[in-house]
Design a protein around this motif. Structure first.
Motif, PDB file in Angstrom:
ATOM      1  N   GLU A 126     -10.389  19.384 -49.010  1.00  0.00           N
ATOM      2  CA  GLU A 126      -9.095  19.693 -48.405  1.00  0.00           C
ATOM      3  C   GLU A 126      -9.025  18.970 -47.055  1.00  0.00           C
ATOM      4  OE1 GLU A 126      -6.169  23.597 -47.960  1.00  0.00           O
ATOM      5  OE2 GLU A 126      -8.325  23.887 -48.004  1.00  0.00           O
ATOM      6  N   ARG A 127      -8.889  17.670 -47.123  1.00  0.00           N
ATOM      7  CA  ARG A 127      -9.000  16.830 -45.930  1.00  0.00           C
ATOM      8  C   ARG A 127      -7.731  16.897 -45.080  1.00  0.00           C
ATOM      9  NH1 ARG A 127     -11.433  13.768 -49.987  1.00  0.00           N
ATOM     10  NH2 ARG A 127      -9.462  12.733 -50.463  1.00  0.00           N
ATOM     11  N   GLY A 128      -7.940  16.831 -43.767  1.00  0.00           N
ATOM     12  CA  GLY A 128      -6.826  16.770 -42.846  1.00  0.00           C
ATOM     13  C   GLY A 128      -6.153  18.097 -42.572  1.00  0.00           C
ATOM     14  N   ILE A 129      -6.704  19.203 -43.058  1.00  0.00           N
ATOM     15  CA  ILE A 129      -6.130  20.532 -42.840  1.00  0.00           C
ATOM     16  C   ILE A 129      -6.889  21.213 -41.709  1.00  0.00           C
ATOM     17  CG2 ILE A 129      -5.520  22.733 -43.878  1.00  0.00           C
ATOM     18  CD1 ILE A 129      -4.076  20.211 -45.017  1.00  0.00           C
ATOM     19  N   ALA A 130      -6.165  21.673 -40.708  1.00  0.00           N
ATOM     20  CA  ALA A 130      -6.787  22.301 -39.551  1.00  0.00           C
ATOM     21  C   ALA A 130      -7.223  23.731 -39.875  1.00  0.00           C
ATOM     22  CB  ALA A 130      -5.805  22.317 -38.371  1.00  0.00           C
ATOM     23  N   PRO A 131      -8.331  24.191 -39.312  1.00  0.00           N
ATOM     24  CA  PRO A 131      -8.775  25.569 -39.554  1.00  0.00           C
ATOM     25  C   PRO A 131      -8.045  26.561 -38.662  1.00  0.00           C
ATOM     26  CG  PRO A 131     -10.348  24.447 -38.160  1.00  0.00           C
ATOM     27  CD  PRO A 131      -9.309  23.423 -38.522  1.00  0.00           C
ATOM     28  N   GLY A 132      -7.767  27.745 -39.212  1.00  0.00           N
ATOM     29  CA  GLY A 132      -7.227  28.820 -38.411  1.00  0.00           C
ATOM     30  C   GLY A 132      -8.300  29.461 -37.561  1.00  0.00           C
ATOM     31  N   GLU A 133      -7.885  30.343 -36.664  1.00  0.00           N
ATOM     32  CA  GLU A 133      -8.830  30.958 -35.726  1.00  0.00           C
ATOM     33  C   GLU A 133      -8.652  32.464 -35.585  1.00  0.00           C
ATOM     34  OE1 GLU A 133      -8.258  28.879 -32.068  1.00  0.00           O
ATOM     35  OE2 GLU A 133      -9.354  27.086 -32.745  1.00  0.00           O
ATOM     36  N   GLU A 134      -7.742  33.059 -36.346  1.00  0.00           N
ATOM     37  CA  GLU A 134      -7.467  34.486 -36.168  1.00  0.00           C
ATOM     38  C   GLU A 134      -7.599  35.237 -37.483  1.00  0.00           C
ATOM     39  OE1 GLU A 134      -3.664  35.021 -34.401  1.00  0.00           O
ATOM     40  OE2 GLU A 134      -4.183  33.959 -32.550  1.00  0.00           O
ATOM     41  N   PHE A 135      -8.049  36.492 -37.387  1.00  0.00           N
ATOM     42  CA  PHE A 135      -8.122  37.384 -38.533  1.00  0.00           C
ATOM     43  C   PHE A 135      -6.848  38.226 -38.574  1.00  0.00           C
ATOM     44  CE2 PHE A 135     -12.459  36.265 -37.644  1.00  0.00           C
ATOM     45  CZ  PHE A 135     -13.003  36.091 -38.905  1.00  0.00           C
ATOM     46  N   VAL A 136      -6.289  38.362 -39.755  1.00  0.00           N
ATOM     47  CA  VAL A 136      -4.992  39.027 -39.901  1.00  0.00           C
ATOM     48  C   VAL A 136      -5.147  40.295 -40.724  1.00  0.00           C
ATOM     49  CG1 VAL A 136      -2.693  38.852 -40.914  1.00  0.00           C
ATOM     50  CG2 VAL A 136      -3.642  36.922 -39.627  1.00  0.00           C
ATOM     51  N   VAL A 137      -4.776  41.428 -40.131  1.00  0.00           N
ATOM     52  CA  VAL A 137      -4.641  42.692 -40.849  1.00  0.00           C
ATOM     53  C   VAL A 137      -3.260  43.253 -40.542  1.00  0.00           C
ATOM     54  CG1 VAL A 137      -7.113  43.208 -40.880  1.00  0.00           C
ATOM     55  CG2 VAL A 137      -5.704  44.036 -38.995  1.00  0.00           C
ATOM     56  N   PHE A 138      -2.736  44.036 -41.473  1.00  0.00           N
ATOM     57  CA  PHE A 138      -1.428  44.660 -41.247  1.00  0.00           C
ATOM     58  C   PHE A 138      -1.384  45.995 -41.979  1.00  0.00           C
ATOM     59  CE2 PHE A 138      -0.984  42.262 -45.155  1.00  0.00           C
ATOM     60  CZ  PHE A 138      -0.176  43.042 -45.961  1.00  0.00           C
ATOM     61  N   ASP A 139      -0.533  46.884 -41.504  1.00  0.00           N
ATOM     62  CA  ASP A 139      -0.401  48.213 -42.076  1.00  0.00           C
ATOM     63  C   ASP A 139       0.855  48.311 -42.925  1.00  0.00           C
ATOM     64  OD1 ASP A 139      -2.700  49.301 -40.858  1.00  0.00           O
ATOM     65  OD2 ASP A 139      -1.590  49.632 -38.990  1.00  0.00           O
ATOM     66  N   VAL A 140       0.736  48.974 -44.066  1.00  0.00           N
ATOM     67  CA  VAL A 140       1.884  49.393 -44.853  1.00  0.00           C
ATOM     68  C   VAL A 140       2.048  50.889 -44.613  1.00  0.00           C
ATOM     69  CG1 VAL A 140       2.811  49.734 -47.173  1.00  0.00           C
ATOM     70  CG2 VAL A 140       1.631  47.607 -46.601  1.00  0.00           C
ATOM     71  N   PRO A 141       3.139  51.306 -43.993  1.00  0.00           N
ATOM     72  CA  PRO A 141       3.310  52.725 -43.653  1.00  0.00           C
ATOM     73  C   PRO A 141       3.155  53.629 -44.873  1.00  0.00           C
ATOM     74  CG  PRO A 141       4.977  51.400 -42.554  1.00  0.00           C
ATOM     75  CD  PRO A 141       4.263  50.480 -43.497  1.00  0.00           C
ATOM     76  N   GLY A 142       2.383  54.686 -44.689  1.00  0.00           N
ATOM     77  CA  GLY A 142       2.163  55.642 -45.754  1.00  0.00           C
ATOM     78  C   GLY A 142       1.152  55.215 -46.791  1.00  0.00           C
ATOM     79  N   ALA A 143       0.619  54.005 -46.663  1.00  0.00           N
ATOM     80  CA  ALA A 143      -0.349  53.496 -47.647  1.00  0.00           C
ATOM     81  C   ALA A 143      -1.681  53.230 -46.964  1.00  0.00           C
ATOM     82  CB  ALA A 143       0.203  52.244 -48.328  1.00  0.00           C
ATOM     83  N   GLY A 144      -1.856  52.066 -46.365  1.00  0.00           N
ATOM     84  CA  GLY A 144      -3.118  51.739 -45.740  1.00  0.00           C
ATOM     85  C   GLY A 144      -3.070  50.396 -45.062  1.00  0.00           C
ATOM     86  N   ARG A 145      -4.246  49.883 -44.740  1.00  0.00           N
ATOM     87  CA  ARG A 145      -4.368  48.631 -44.008  1.00  0.00           C
ATOM     88  C   ARG A 145      -4.872  47.529 -44.942  1.00  0.00           C
ATOM     89  NH1 ARG A 145      -6.143  48.419 -37.879  1.00  0.00           N
ATOM     90  NH2 ARG A 145      -4.003  49.199 -37.851  1.00  0.00           N
ATOM     91  N   PHE A 146      -4.213  46.386 -44.841  1.00  0.00           N
ATOM     92  CA  PHE A 146      -4.497  45.232 -45.682  1.00  0.00           C
ATOM     93  C   PHE A 146      -4.997  44.077 -44.806  1.00  0.00           C
ATOM     94  CE2 PHE A 146      -1.532  47.851 -47.877  1.00  0.00           C
ATOM     95  CZ  PHE A 146      -1.705  47.642 -49.233  1.00  0.00           C
ATOM     96  N   GLY A 147      -5.907  43.290 -45.354  1.00  0.00           N
ATOM     97  CA  GLY A 147      -6.359  42.069 -44.704  1.00  0.00           C
ATOM     98  C   GLY A 147      -6.061  40.879 -45.596  1.00  0.00           C
ATOM     99  N   VAL A 148      -5.953  39.697 -44.985  1.00  0.00           N
ATOM    100  CA  VAL A 148      -5.597  38.487 -45.714  1.00  0.00           C
ATOM    101  C   VAL A 148      -6.679  37.432 -45.510  1.00  0.00           C
ATOM    102  CG1 VAL A 148      -3.841  36.723 -46.098  1.00  0.00           C
ATOM    103  CG2 VAL A 148      -3.162  39.001 -45.297  1.00  0.00           C
ATOM    104  N   SER A 149      -7.101  36.816 -46.609  1.00  0.00           N
ATOM    105  CA  SER A 149      -7.941  35.621 -46.541  1.00  0.00           C
ATOM    106  C   SER A 149      -7.489  34.677 -47.649  1.00  0.00           C
ATOM    107  CB  SER A 149      -9.428  35.957 -46.667  1.00  0.00           C
ATOM    108  OG  SER A 149      -9.734  36.506 -47.935  1.00  0.00           O
ATOM    109  N   ILE A 150      -7.889  33.431 -47.570  1.00  0.00           N
ATOM    110  CA  ILE A 150      -7.431  32.415 -48.518  1.00  0.00           C
ATOM    111  C   ILE A 150      -8.627  31.678 -49.114  1.00  0.00           C
ATOM    112  CG2 ILE A 150      -6.041  30.331 -48.835  1.00  0.00           C
ATOM    113  CD1 ILE A 150      -4.398  31.129 -46.384  1.00  0.00           C
ATOM    114  N   CYS A 151      -8.743  31.705 -50.410  1.00  0.00           N
ATOM    115  CA  CYS A 151      -9.642  30.873 -51.212  1.00  0.00           C
ATOM    116  C   CYS A 151     -11.039  30.722 -50.592  1.00  0.00           C
ATOM    117  CB  CYS A 151      -8.984  29.518 -51.472  1.00  0.00           C
ATOM    118  SG  CYS A 151      -9.669  28.655 -52.928  1.00  0.00           S
ATOM    119  N   TYR A 152     -11.335  29.564 -50.006  1.00  0.00           N
ATOM    120  CA  TYR A 152     -12.689  29.260 -49.527  1.00  0.00           C
ATOM    121  C   TYR A 152     -13.144  30.196 -48.416  1.00  0.00           C
ATOM    122  CZ  TYR A 152     -16.602  25.938 -48.780  1.00  0.00           C
ATOM    123  OH  TYR A 152     -17.834  25.332 -48.694  1.00  0.00           O
TER     124      TYR A 152
END
Length: 293
Positions: A126-152
């Motif tokens: 995956e050439r020429g793609i810059a890396p991210g630097e932050e971890f992302v979590v978010f809440d769904v009210p009344g349910a719970g907390r979700f985190g996001v990651s991608i493939c590799y």
């Protein structure tokens, strides 16, 4: 984002549909809209739809666009039309001179509440793609907390553990894999779920873009569902009360790895430090043998 404690007894189930779609390179947005609409009609209990990595256009950075932009707005309108949480795989994001592989998180009102930039682009391919630097979590009210990651990202266990330390209970993991290592990725998904006592939702693409075989794993590493190699709609329920019990008592009353990790002062040679504080792990209570409650 600071994690907050969730009480399992106050929560129930949450419906998710993973769409493993057979796609080709090019504009797939109309097809995605039709598939999301079909899910909304067929499964009214589903509250969130997750798609595979880069499924909107394929893996060509020539489709990169700024965010917010036209494609993201298309997905925002789609989420609002059907009243769904929508995690539309990922898009190549043009940000100045850099290109990121970015997953938007869109709420049922059509608002982008978070964006996750892939932390580990699939170098050297995956050439020429810059890396991210932050971890992302978010809440769904009344349910719970979700985190996001991608493939590799998941090949680096620190990524999933970091999301869980921030309170994530479900990892949403869009993937585009068309190589012989899919079997290994399924093993990583199961291990990530088991060692972090979380749901791990790994949705791949099919057709020309991927080999399919998406997998949904529960908090003991158990396979909730593993797809075949063609188009498949994977509708299932996350049971947050079950997840909380697994974390507090151990899956099937057995290991409680998050508590053991929390309670050990070990400094890891790879980092030269012990674990960081975590409100989410502190909320799990003491490590002890489960009783008959």
């Amino acid at each position: 984002m600071q994690a907050s404690a969730h009480t399992g007894s106050q929560r129930g189930t949450f419906g998710i549909a993973g769409l493993q779609l057979a796609m080709a390179s090019g504009d797939n947005l109309p097809r995605i809209a039709a598939e999301v609409g079909a899910v909304a009609r067929r499964f009214p209990w589903v509250r969130m739809v997750l798609l595979g990595e880069l499924c909107g256009y394929g893996a060509n950075p020539c489709f990169a666009q700024p965010l917010p932009g036209g494609a993201e707005q298309f997905f925002c309108d789609l989420a609002r039309e059907h009243g769904l949480w929508l995690v539309p795989g990922s898009l190549y994001e043009q940000h100045g001179e850099a290109v990121f592989n970015t997953t938007p998180v869109i709420d049922p009102q059509g608002r982008v509440i978070a964006r996750h930039r892939k932390l580990y682009p699939f170098e050297p391919y995956e050439r020429g793609i810059a890396p991210g630097e932050e971890f992302v979590v978010f809440d769904v009210p009344g349910a719970g907390r979700f985190g996001v990651s991608i493939c590799y990202d998941m090949w680096f266990p620190e990524t999933t553990r970091s999301l869980v330390m921030l309170g994530a209970e479900v990892i949403l993991h869009p993937t585009m894999t068309n190589t012989v290592d899919r079997e290994v990725e399924i093993a990583i998904a199961r291990a990530s779920a088991a060692t972090n006592q979380c749901y791990f939702v790994d949705i791949n693409v099919a057709g020309e873009l991927g080999v399919g075989r998406s997998v949904v794993c529960g908090p003991g590493g158990e396979v909730v569902h593993q797809a075949g190699s063609s188009r498949e709609v994977i509708a299932f329920e996350v049971d947050f009360a079950h997840l909380q019990r697994c974390r507090e008592h151990g899956w099937q009353g057995l290991g409680q790895p998050l508590k053991s990790f929390r309670d050990h002062p070990l400094a890891f040679p790879a980092y030269g430090a012990a674990r960081a504080p975590s409100a989410a792990l502190d909320a799990l209570g003491p490590l002890r043998l489960p009783g008959r409650d």
